[in-house]
Design a protein around this motif. Structure first.
Motif, PDB file in Angstrom:
ATOM      1  N   GLU A   1       8.909  -5.135  -9.910  1.00 59.55           N
ATOM      2  CA  GLU A   1       8.557  -3.179  -9.196  1.00 59.55           C
ATOM      3  C   GLU A   1       7.465  -2.790  -9.497  1.00 59.55           C
ATOM      4  N   PHE A   2       6.804  -1.889  -9.445  1.00 57.67           N
ATOM      5  CA  PHE A   2       5.697  -1.200 -10.053  1.00 57.67           C
ATOM      6  C   PHE A   2       5.731   0.060 -10.336  1.00 57.67           C
ATOM      7  N   GLN A   3       4.347   1.211 -10.894  1.00 59.12           N
ATOM      8  CA  GLN A   3       4.216   2.839 -10.812  1.00 59.12           C
ATOM      9  C   GLN A   3       3.540   3.240  -9.948  1.00 59.12           C
ATOM     10  N   VAL A   4       3.678   4.146  -9.357  1.00 58.38           N
ATOM     11  CA  VAL A   4       2.822   4.901  -8.707  1.00 58.38           C
ATOM     12  C   VAL A   4       2.451   6.123  -9.253  1.00 58.38           C
ATOM     13  N   SER A   5       1.661   6.438  -9.228  1.00 54.95           N
ATOM     14  CA  SER A   5       1.368   8.184  -9.786  1.00 54.95           C
ATOM     15  C   SER A   5       0.638   9.544  -8.778  1.00 54.95           C
ATOM     16  N   LEU A   6       1.296  10.454  -9.135  1.00 57.40           N
ATOM     17  CA  LEU A   6       0.600  11.922  -8.413  1.00 57.40           C
ATOM     18  C   LEU A   6       0.187  12.747  -8.857  1.00 57.40           C
ATOM     19  N   LYS A   7      -1.067  12.978  -9.388  1.00 61.29           N
ATOM     20  CA  LYS A   7      -1.725  14.802 -10.166  1.00 61.29           C
ATOM     21  C   LYS A   7      -1.071  15.468  -9.479  1.00 61.29           C
ATOM     22  N   LEU A   8      -0.173  16.261 -10.041  1.00 62.98           N
ATOM     23  CA  LEU A   8      -0.812  18.124  -9.189  1.00 62.98           C
ATOM     24  C   LEU A   8      -2.198  18.927  -9.234  1.00 62.98           C
ATOM     25  N   GLN A   9      -1.945  19.780  -8.686  1.00 64.65           N
ATOM     26  CA  GLN A   9      -2.836  20.351  -8.885  1.00 64.65           C
ATOM     27  C   GLN A   9      -2.366  21.214 -10.514  1.00 64.65           C
TER      28      GLN A   9
ATOM     29  N   ASP B   1      -1.472  17.765  -2.227  1.00 65.98           N
ATOM     30  CA  ASP B   1      -1.979  16.436  -2.541  1.00 65.98           C
ATOM     31  C   ASP B   1      -1.433  15.526  -2.410  1.00 65.98           C
ATOM     32  N   THR B   2      -2.205  14.611  -2.885  1.00 66.26           N
ATOM     33  CA  THR B   2      -2.800  12.685  -2.001  1.00 66.26           C
ATOM     34  C   THR B   2      -2.767  12.749  -3.468  1.00 66.26           C
ATOM     35  N   GLN B   3      -2.220  11.235  -2.652  1.00 69.34           N
ATOM     36  CA  GLN B   3      -2.976   9.676  -3.703  1.00 69.34           C
ATOM     37  C   GLN B   3      -2.739   8.457  -3.209  1.00 69.34           C
ATOM     38  N   SER B   4      -3.412   7.168  -2.833  1.00 69.55           N
ATOM     39  CA  SER B   4      -2.932   6.000  -2.686  1.00 69.55           C
ATOM     40  C   SER B   4      -3.195   5.234  -3.468  1.00 69.55           C
ATOM     41  N   HIS B   5      -2.641   4.338  -2.904  1.00 70.00           N
ATOM     42  CA  HIS B   5      -2.724   3.027  -4.197  1.00 70.00           C
ATOM     43  C   HIS B   5      -2.371   1.560  -3.593  1.00 70.00           C
TER      44      HIS B   5
ATOM     45  N   HIS C   1       1.375  -1.394  -0.091  1.00 72.24           N
ATOM     46  CA  HIS C   1      -0.275   0.492  -0.371  1.00 72.24           C
ATOM     47  C   HIS C   1       0.506   1.841  -0.499  1.00 72.24           C
ATOM     48  N   VAL C   2       0.875   1.943  -0.623  1.00 74.42           N
ATOM     49  CA  VAL C   2       1.315   3.260  -1.473  1.00 74.42           C
ATOM     50  C   VAL C   2       0.658   4.598  -1.575  1.00 74.42           C
ATOM     51  N   THR C   3       1.464   5.299  -0.737  1.00 76.28           N
ATOM     52  CA  THR C   3       0.880   6.753   0.216  1.00 76.28           C
ATOM     53  C   THR C   3       1.768   7.333  -0.973  1.00 76.28           C
ATOM     54  N   MET C   4       1.233   8.847  -1.712  1.00 77.75           N
ATOM     55  CA  MET C   4       2.086   9.893  -1.977  1.00 77.75           C
ATOM     56  C   MET C   4       1.677  11.497  -1.318  1.00 77.75           C
ATOM     57  N   ASN C   5       2.430  11.929  -0.656  1.00 78.94           N
ATOM     58  CA  ASN C   5       2.305  13.429  -0.489  1.00 78.94           C
ATOM     59  C   ASN C   5       3.258  14.423  -0.995  1.00 78.94           C
ATOM     60  N   LEU C   6       2.210  15.235  -1.500  1.00 81.62           N
ATOM     61  CA  LEU C   6       2.993  16.734  -1.922  1.00 81.62           C
ATOM     62  C   LEU C   6       2.604  17.683  -0.679  1.00 81.62           C
ATOM     63  N   TYR C   7       3.554  18.074  -0.118  1.00 81.46           N
ATOM     64  CA  TYR C   7       3.471  19.109   0.890  1.00 81.46           C
ATOM     65  C   TYR C   7       3.822  20.675   0.198  1.00 81.46           C
ATOM     66  N   GLN C   8       3.655  21.315   1.063  1.00 80.37           N
ATOM     67  CA  GLN C   8       3.646  23.101   0.181  1.00 80.37           C
ATOM     68  C   GLN C   8       4.520  23.594   1.392  1.00 80.37           C
ATOM     69  N   ILE C   9       5.899  24.161   1.722  1.00 79.86           N
ATOM     70  CA  ILE C   9       6.908  24.667   2.709  1.00 79.86           C
ATOM     71  C   ILE C   9       6.457  26.160   2.362  1.00 79.86           C
ATOM     72  N   SER C  10       5.823  26.989   3.154  1.00 80.56           N
ATOM     73  CA  SER C  10       6.391  28.324   3.322  1.00 80.56           C
ATOM     74  C   SER C  10       7.083  28.519   4.280  1.00 80.56           C
ATOM     75  N   SER C  11       8.353  29.585   4.035  1.00 83.75           N
ATOM     76  CA  SER C  11       9.352  30.045   5.170  1.00 83.75           C
ATOM     77  C   SER C  11       9.096  31.718   4.952  1.00 83.75           C
ATOM     78  N   PHE C  12       9.195  32.374   5.396  1.00 80.31           N
ATOM     79  CA  PHE C  12       9.960  33.835   5.954  1.00 80.31           C
ATOM     80  C   PHE C  12      11.231  34.155   5.671  1.00 80.31           C
ATOM     81  N   THR C  13      11.376  34.907   4.745  1.00 78.82           N
ATOM     82  CA  THR C  13      12.889  35.107   4.797  1.00 78.82           C
ATOM     83  C   THR C  13      13.811  35.372   5.499  1.00 78.82           C
ATOM     84  N   ALA C  14      13.163  35.945   6.470  1.00 80.13           N
ATOM     85  CA  ALA C  14      14.133  35.679   7.929  1.00 80.13           C
ATOM     86  C   ALA C  14      14.004  35.138   8.940  1.00 80.13           C
ATOM     87  N   ASP C  15      13.509  34.070   8.267  1.00 83.12           N
ATOM     88  CA  ASP C  15      13.884  32.843   9.624  1.00 83.12           C
ATOM     89  C   ASP C  15      13.707  31.766   9.402  1.00 83.12           C
TER      90      ASP C  15
END
Length: 423
Positions: free
Chosen positions: A270-278, A255-259, A231-245
């Motif tokens: 081997e086998f392939q899994v995928s994650l569609k981006l917004q 985005d997330t997708q489970s297989h 069972h495979v989960t693919m998660n994409l995280y957006q990371i926001s950082s202030f320049t001074a921090d």
């Protein structure tokens, strides 16, 4: 007090009776993504400021235009009595589309005028247009129709926003990237369990692309006779950082997708899994003076022994076999082993093979007094026929150009009749 209120109402009534102003951007410029028009470094766009005059339009004295780019940290509380905020103007330019030169050069009542403007963006990498929980970056056009000061009225104003995107290149990896199992160092897997690796051919994508990952099980001699489910989960995280921090201000799942992988051939390597981006993911950037935006891909692979083989139900009815299989795959995963992988992902704006050019520079590399800004340039139109020329020299196009407007005045020989259209 009553006189002041009535005076304010009279001024408001007079202002609305001068004209209605709006800004239209011509659709043939920029790039198209769906129904949106986007503009980037070095692009040119044109539009009209439409002035629909009313009964007191003769009071107008000037039509001016501003173009401003601003990025800002939105105000928020960081503690009791502590508020944090910041802003940075990327650029600000002004231009006069029309100016009243004498009493005969009025805007006629009940008439519509269309003033053409042309803007050339500098070949500079600015942050993308963005509306974030803690950050805003906007590119705004503003048009002001100024009345005569003698009437004590405020200008009639209209605004329009430009969608800006930077030029961010994307590439394929020359050799596949194999990710390391982050859990392997902390927990030793049973020798009978297979281990896995994750293989990627790229870590740079466009919004709307699909991330393809290859899961490569490593079957040991002790596990070669056992069947495993994955069972495979693919998660994409957006990371926001202030320049001074030093730490991110926000990390959110975008985005997330489970297989559930049913390997019929147990010898498959081997086998392939995928994650569609917004389609509307903002691009990665690190050159803002206020905030940076990055992405991280996390892949988790759960492995368990197939305690109940589906082969034993062959003697049963096909309907029963299908029902049992669906029930088994929907059960919670009491995984015997779990592997975790992660890598940075870059979201760009240019397709692979398209290059932005060596002259493109990030705006943060310029000092404030050397920052290139957009320019309002003269709008030109040509007649249907080219001028006659001799083969011994280049033609002169000067006499063939009809120039509508320039800063502060109308070109000699061009009147409002050229840009007027009756309602």
């Amino acid at each position: 007090m009553i006189d002041s209120i009535l005076s304010g109402r009279r001024r408001s009534s007079q202002t609305t009776s001068i004209a209605a102003v709006s800004i239209e951007i011509l659709p043939e410029f920029g790039w198209s993504i769906g129904d949106e028009r986007l503009f980037g470094p070095g692009t040119l766009f044109q539009g009209h400021v439409v002035v629909k005059c009313k009964e007191h339009s003769a009071r107008a004295t000037r039509l001016r235009m501003h173009f401003q780019g601003v990025e800002a940290m939105l105000t928020y509380d960081v503690g009791p009595g502590v508020i944090r905020t910041n802003s940075n103007q990327l650029f600000g330019v002004r231009h006069t589309l029309w100016k009243k030169l004498n009493d005969d050069d009025n805007l006629n009542a009940m008439t519509t005028y269309r003033f053409l403007f042309t803007v050339q963006m500098p070949f500079v990498q600015f942050p993308p247009s963005m509306h974030h929980e803690y950050y805003r970056c906007t590119y705004k056009l503003s048009a002001y129709l100024d009345p005569s000061l003698g009437y004590g009225e405020v200008p009639v104003m209209s605004q329009a926003y430009i969608n800006y995107i930077p030029l961010t290149e994307t590439r394929l990896l020359k050799t596949p990237l194999y990710l390391k199992d982050l859990k392997k160092k902390k927990k030793q897997l049973p020798s009978s369990m297979p281990s896995v690796t994750v293989k990627l051919s790229s870590v740079e994508y466009l919004s709307g692309d699909t991330i393809q990952a290859t899961i490569c099980p490593i079957i040991t001699d002790n596990s070669s006779t056992t069947v495993y489910d994955y069972h495979v989960t693919m998660n994409l995280y957006q990371i926001s950082s202030f320049t001074a921090d030093s730490v991110p201000i926000l990390t959110q799942l975008v985005d997330t997708q489970s297989h559930n992988v049913d390997i019929k051939d147990d010898k498959k390597k081997e086998f392939q899994v995928s994650l569609k981006l917004q389609d509307d993911l903002p691009p990665s950037f690190k050159y803002s003076k206020i905030m940076s935006l990055a992405y991280k891909l996390k892949v988790k692979v759960y492995i368990k022994k197939r305690k109940t083989s589906f082969s034993f139900v062959v003697t049963q009815k096909p309907e029963s076999s299908k029902k049992l299989k669906e029930m088994m795959t929907t059960l919670p995963w009491p995984s015997t082993a779990m592997s975790t992988f992660e890598t940075d992902i870059m979201v760009g704006t240019l397709s692979r093979g398209v290059r932005a050019g060596d002259d493109l520079r990030e705006y943060s590399t310029f000092s404030s007094d050397q920052m290139p800004s957009p320019r309002f340039i003269k709008s030109i139109e040509y007649e249907d026929e080219l001028p006659q020329y001799e083969s011994t020299r280049l033609p002169s196009y000067t006499s063939e150009i009809v120039q509508h407007c320039t800063t502060g005045s109308i070109i000699s020989g061009t009147s409002l009749e050229v840009i007027r259209s009756s309602l």
